[in-house]
Structure formats: C-alpha cells, structure tokens
Design a protein around this motif. Structure first.
Motif, short mmCIF file in Angstrom:
data_model
loop_
_atom_site.label_atom_id
_atom_site.label_comp_id
_atom_site.label_asym_id
_atom_site.label_seq_id
_atom_site.Cartn_x
_atom_site.Cartn_y
_atom_site.Cartn_z
N LYS A 9 0.83 -1.27 0.22
CA LYS A 9 -0.01 0.13 0.03
C LYS A 9 0.90 1.40 0.03
N GLY A 11 -0.82 4.50 -0.54
CA GLY A 11 -1.40 5.45 0.19
C GLY A 11 -2.81 5.80 -0.82
N THR A 26 -7.18 3.88 -3.65
CA THR A 26 -5.84 3.48 -3.10
C THR A 26 -4.94 2.88 -4.01
N LYS A 197 0.20 2.87 5.37
CA LYS A 197 1.09 3.00 4.40
C LYS A 197 2.39 1.99 4.52
#
Length: 211
Positions: A9, A11, A26, A197
């Motif tokens: 991930k 952000g 996302t 994140k």
C-alpha cells in the motif's frame, strides 16, 4: 489465469473519470511476484500457490527459509503469501506473475492487517454509548454491568470489554480496479484497503459476485 498478486500500500488519492466525477482510490505497488511453491491435493491435501514478493538481503533470512528457496533454486524474497486456487494448469515454480493479469473493471478482494490502535475502551472499541457526564453520575465511559453476583458468578465469554484493538486480518471484498499501470507496477483500487502505508496486501479475484 490466476488473478493473484502481492502488493504494498502506497497511500490514497483521487482521480477523475470521463464524466468528471471524483473517484477516491488506493494506490498499490503490486508485483512482480515469483511462484515459490505449488501445493496440490496429492502432496499437501489442498491446491494453492505460494508467491514471493520484494527483495531482501541474505543476512536477514533465517536458515529454514533459505533452504526453502535453495530447494527451488530461486532468489530470496522478503514476503511470502499463499493463495488457495483450483486453477493449477500451466503453473510451475519459478513463474513470474505481473500486474497484467488484472485489468480495469475487475472485481477483487484485498486482504491485509488493519492498523493497530493499542488498548482501547468499550466506546472506541465497540461503539458503545457513554453514561451521563454530570459529576455525580460516576459513570462516564465504563463498560457497564458484569452480571449478577452469585449466579452465574462469572463473566460470560464474548462480553464486549476494553482490550487490544486492531492489528487483525481484514478482507475487503468486491473492490473495483479503476486503473492498471503495468509500466510502473501500480494498481488503483476504488475505496480503502486495510493497513497503514507500506502494508503488505494479498490481492486476488473476488470469490463473491456483487449483488
């Protein structure tokens, strides 16, 4: 085709579609992943593939894991995740899975570890209401009655009490793939996904169709 991959991930942001509508997305850096193991019903009792993602220094890998990679004669990977699947045709150890297995419009499930929030009370953890805030009430944010005294004389399992919140495995189903950038290995997914994140995510084709 096995629509499965491991991602990280990055952000959240927002983009505009053709009609000018704002879409919250996302951003996930996904793949390329290497097939590090193929499990079958004959050898392991079920069908699945194990994928490896991310580079790692040799000194940061323990001996059992090194042996696992040496057996397959593969480069060391930082993250390993397993995906159950019945489609093992043309899948073998060493194959590389890239982001091109997905395309815009696909429905996917994303699994990750939710953000840890430490020790929390019943209001934040379970959404319970507070008591009167007058000074004399002496009951503001407490969990409430524990039950009668002599019978049963204990707290039943499952009662909603203060405790550790978050840091659990969460799966979000039926998310839409908005955009796939194979050059940068970036996947844009509509909505939010579990974790902070940098969290590692399991991404696969959805197991349930949206109603």
């Amino acid at each position: 085709m096995n629509k499965t991959i491991i991602g990280k991930k990055v952000g959240m942001t927002q983009i505009f579609d053709e009609t000018g509508m704002v879409i919250p997305v996302t951003v996930i850096e996904a793949g390329p992943c290497t097939v590090t193991q193929v499990k079958t019903v004959e050898t392991d009792g079920y069908n699945s593939i194990q994928l490896g993602y991310g580079e790692v220094k040799e000194k940061r890998v323990n001996k059992p894991l090194k042996g696992h990679f040496q057996k397959s004669k593969l480069a060391l990977k930082k993250h390993l995740r397993e995906f159950r699947t019945d489609d093992l045709a043309d899948v073998k150890v060493g194959d590389e899975i890239k982001l091109d297995v997905f395309e815009a419009g696909d429905k996917i499930d994303v699994q990750g570890t939710s953000k840890g929030k430490g020790f929390q009370g019943v209001i934040k953890r379970h959404g319970q209401s507070r008591g009167p805030m007058g000074h004399g009430s002496m009951y503001h944010r407490r969990p409430g009655s524990m039950g009668s005294t002599s019978t049963p004389g204990r707290v039943f399992k499952g009662k909603k009490l203060p405790g550790h919140m978050g840091c659990v495995t969460v799966t979000i189903q039926n998310l839409d793939v908005v955009r796939v950038d194979t050059d940068k290995n970036v996947l844009l997914i509509k909505g939010s996904v579990p974790g902070p994140k940098g969290a590692i995510l399991k991404i696969k084709k959805t197991v349930k169709s949206a109603k």
